[in-house]
Scaffold this motif. Structure first.
Motif: not given
Length: 184
Positions: A159, A155-157, A162-163
């Motif tokens: 994000d 999920r961090k990846s 997305k960023n």
């Protein structure tokens, strides 16, 4: 997500990445066919010995191109041996990345990132660089091994993608993987 302790898969074990048994688990044609087409330029980022590279070349055909990129010259040598004297020599371009970036100036239509993002020392920087070389509406297929990458880290990846301006398109089912299809 700190990657300083992450290790790149050893060239000494490259044979394990390129077996007929693995083709039963990760069939390159089944995994890639929905995302590639004739004439496309594709990047196999972290290509290793070229397990997915040959199928990518078959799909993009003689009017397309596959850039097989890896930071390990030994992996690229294994790929060169595999394609030597074949029709794939003209369609596959082995490319040695610098240790800290991709380093390509060429635009691509599709990027395969299969079991490699978790090995990057700077995943956010890598994602930004991928964004800079991806054509408008270009896509990335990201697959990470669920036994190395937790749901939380995946999920961090996502994000980070997305960023960097990517849009989540789909969550393809790939055995033993956490996966995402993303679009620029």
């Amino acid at each position: 997500m700190e990657n300083a302790d992450r290790r790149v898969y050893s060239v000494d074990h490259a044979g394990a990445l390129d077996t007929n048994l693995r083709k039963l688990v990760h069939n390159p044609k089944r995994i890639l066919w929905p995302y590639l087409g004739t004439g496309m330029t594709a990047l196999d980022l972290g290509c290793g010995p070229g397990f997915f590279t040959l199928e990518m070349a078959k799909i993009v055909g003689k009017t397309g191109k596959v850039i097989a990129a890896d930071i390990q010259e030994g992996m690229l040598e294994k790929l060169r041996e595999k394609i030597s004297g074949s029709e794939f020599e003209g369609m596959i371009c082995p490319y040695k990345c610098p240790d800290d970036r991709i380093g390509l100036n060429e635009k691509v239509d599709f990027v395969l990132m299969f079991w490699m993002l978790h090995e990057s020392a700077d995943p956010a920087g890598l994602i930004k660089e991928v964004k800079s070389i991806l054509n408008k509406y270009g896509r990335i297929l990201l697959c990470e091994p669920f036994f190395h990458v937790s749901k939380k880290d995946f999920r961090k990846s996502l994000d980070m993608f997305k960023n960097s301006g990517f849009v989540f398109v789909d969550e393809p089912k790939v055995f033993l993987c956490r996966s995402a299809l993303l679009e620029a």
